[in-house]
Structures are given as structure tokens and as C-alpha cells.
Scaffold this motif. Structure first.
Motif, PDB file in Angstrom:
ATOM      1  N   UNK A   1      -2.070   8.789  -7.281  1.00 25.76           N
ATOM      2  CA  UNK A   1      -2.232   8.228  -5.944  1.00 25.76           C
ATOM      3  C   UNK A   1      -1.456   6.922  -5.796  1.00 25.76           C
ATOM      4  N   UNK A   2      -1.030   6.630  -4.560  1.00 24.53           N
ATOM      5  CA  UNK A   2      -0.247   5.424  -4.290  1.00 24.53           C
ATOM      6  C   UNK A   2      -1.030   4.153  -4.625  1.00 24.53           C
TER       7      UNK A   2
ATOM      8  N   UNK B   1       1.444 -10.269  -6.538  1.00 26.64           N
ATOM      9  CA  UNK B   1       0.287  -9.547  -7.066  1.00 26.64           C
ATOM     10  C   UNK B   1      -0.527  -8.858  -5.970  1.00 26.64           C
ATOM     11  N   UNK B   2      -0.344  -9.273  -4.709  1.00 26.66           N
ATOM     12  CA  UNK B   2      -1.075  -8.618  -3.616  1.00 26.66           C
ATOM     13  C   UNK B   2      -0.546  -7.208  -3.344  1.00 26.66           C
ATOM     14  N   UNK B   3       0.541  -6.836  -4.015  1.00 31.45           N
ATOM     15  CA  UNK B   3       1.067  -5.472  -3.892  1.00 31.45           C
ATOM     16  C   UNK B   3      -0.006  -4.443  -4.209  1.00 31.45           C
TER      17      UNK B   3
ATOM     18  N   UNK C   1      -3.244   0.717   2.116  1.00 33.97           N
ATOM     19  CA  UNK C   1      -2.403   1.641   2.874  1.00 33.97           C
ATOM     20  C   UNK C   1      -2.518   3.066   2.359  1.00 33.97           C
ATOM     21  N   UNK C   2      -2.789   3.205   1.034  1.00 32.51           N
ATOM     22  CA  UNK C   2      -3.015   4.541   0.492  1.00 32.51           C
ATOM     23  C   UNK C   2      -4.242   5.189   1.118  1.00 32.51           C
TER      24      UNK C   2
ATOM     25  N   UNK D   1      -5.153   8.867   3.035  1.00 34.79           N
ATOM     26  CA  UNK D   1      -6.554   9.270   2.881  1.00 34.79           C
ATOM     27  C   UNK D   1      -6.953   9.395   1.413  1.00 34.79           C
ATOM     28  N   UNK D   2      -6.473   8.475   0.585  1.00 35.34           N
ATOM     29  CA  UNK D   2      -6.791   8.488  -0.841  1.00 35.34           C
ATOM     30  C   UNK D   2      -8.147   7.817  -1.072  1.00 35.34           C
TER      31      UNK D   2
END
Length: 215
Positions: free
Chosen positions: A19-20, A170-172, A179-180, A185-186
């Protein structure tokens, strides 16, 4: 260019089965790996960074390791990629103050793109229909999340304090999970969410200025 080719392709192959949001948290380990890798460049690290590394490794265990102490192939590829992302930051940080950032990013992606293109045509089946169907995705990632994002990151690394830049980067992991969930819908299991929390704590711990002696 070669470093980012390896890092990006490991991440993208891993994304096929991971998953993203989870990918973003594993990749964010580079924030911990940068100071640790600095040891091999004869740069010490603080006790707080070592504590952060242990907490981060524990979080990675809950996020990735399954029963029987096994790790999924996709997770492993992304984890290896995180080491190359850390190496990329160290190399970029070395050259950023010395050269024109735009040219550095352009040449970097020219090299990475050329190698990727050669390998793609050598190992994969590519048709105009497939390329057309994927065009919106590779245009977005190529222009915005790659060219524009890395150019802005380079400008930031050239002028910002490294600690401030690391906290922002680090907020990535947080945005990847958000957003995933919104667009893809993860949903993560409780064990994985606990691992994400531990990794976020570790990432933030690694950025706290310490007055303790470097080890």
C-alpha cells in the motif's frame, strides 16, 4: 542519477504489492538512516539518534514483519530502497551548495530516466496503448512529484537548516498514509498502525537537537 534510479525503481516495484501509505512510512526510514550512515563518513551521531533508531526498527517490525518472523518481498524492496534514499540525501547535500540546483536535478533525472528506459524496453512488454493508458500517471509523477518536488527540495537543502529540512521531509510518511486512505481507500491493520506511530515518534526524536556528546 544512478542512486536515484536504484532507489526509485525499488520503491516502485515494491508498490506493486504494498500500500502507498505503508510504503511512505518504510521509505521515511531514510530520516533515521542519514545520521547513522554518516558514521561511515566519520561523522558521529548522538545518543538520541541511537534511541530513535531502536524505536524506528521496532516500528518497522510491527509494520512489516509477519508471523514466523517473515517479511513480504515488496516490503523488503522498499526497505532496501530507503538505504539508497538516505545515500541520495547525503550525496545531494554534498553537491547542492556547490552547483546550480536546476542543472543538478535535470542531469540526475536524465541519467535515471535513460537507464530506466533501457531496462524497461529490455525486460518488459510495452505498447502504445499501455503507454497511453498510463500517461496521466507518469506525467504527474514525472513533472510534479519528481522534477518539481526534487527541485524545490534541492533549493531547500541549499538554504535551510538540515534539521528543519529533515522534519519537513519526514511528513512524507504522514501524507502518504492520509492520501492513501482518501484516494486509494487503503486501510491498515491495528498492528501496522502501531508500527506507524512508533516510526513517526522515531523520526521526530531523530530531529530533536541534542547537546549530548556524539558517539
Amino acid at each position: 542519477g544512478i542512486i536515484i534510479f536504484i532507489a526509485a525503481n525499488l520503491q516502485q516495484v515494491g508498490l506493486v504489492s504494498v500500500d502507498a501509505g505503508k510504503t511512505a512510512f518504510i521509505t521515511a526510514l531514510y530520516i533515521l538512516l542519514v545520521p547513522l550512515c554518516g558514521i561511515f563518513l566519520k561523522k558521529g551521531t548522538t545518543l538520541l539518534n541511537w534511541i530513535a533508531a531502536v524505536v524506528g526498527a521496532t516500528g518497522l517490525y510491527f509494520l512489516c514483519v509477519k508471523s514466523g518472523f517473515s517479511i513480504a518481498w515488496g516490503d523488503l524492496l522498499i526497505l532496501i530502497g530507503a538505504f539508497f534514499w538516505a545515500f541520495h540525501i547525503l550525496v545531494f547535500d554534498h553537491f547542492a551548495p556547490k552547483v546550480d540546483i536546476t542543472k543538478l536535478v535535470a542531469i540526475q533525472f536524465l541519467i535515471a530516466g535513460t537507464i530506466s528506459l533501457i531496462i524497461a524496453f529490455a525486460t518488459e512488454t510495452n505498447t502504445l496503448a499501455m503507454i497511453g493508458a498510463a500517461a496521466p500517471n507518469w506525467l504527474y509523477t514525472g513533472i510534479l512529484s519528481s522534477a518539481l518536488a526534487f527541485t524545490l527540495q534541492g533549493i531547500g537543502q541549499k538554504h535551510a537548516h538540515p534539521t528543519v529540512a529533515s522534519v519537513i521531509l519526514s511528513t512524507e510518511s504522514m501524507f502518504g498514509a492520509i492520501f492513501g486512505a482518501i484516494f486509494l481507500h487503503e486501510v491498515m491493520a491495528g498492528r501496522e498502525l502501531f508500527g506507524c506511530v512508533l516510526m513517526m515518534v522515531a523520526i521526530l526524536l531523530a530531529q530533536i537537537p541534542s547537546r549530548t556528546k556524539k558517539l
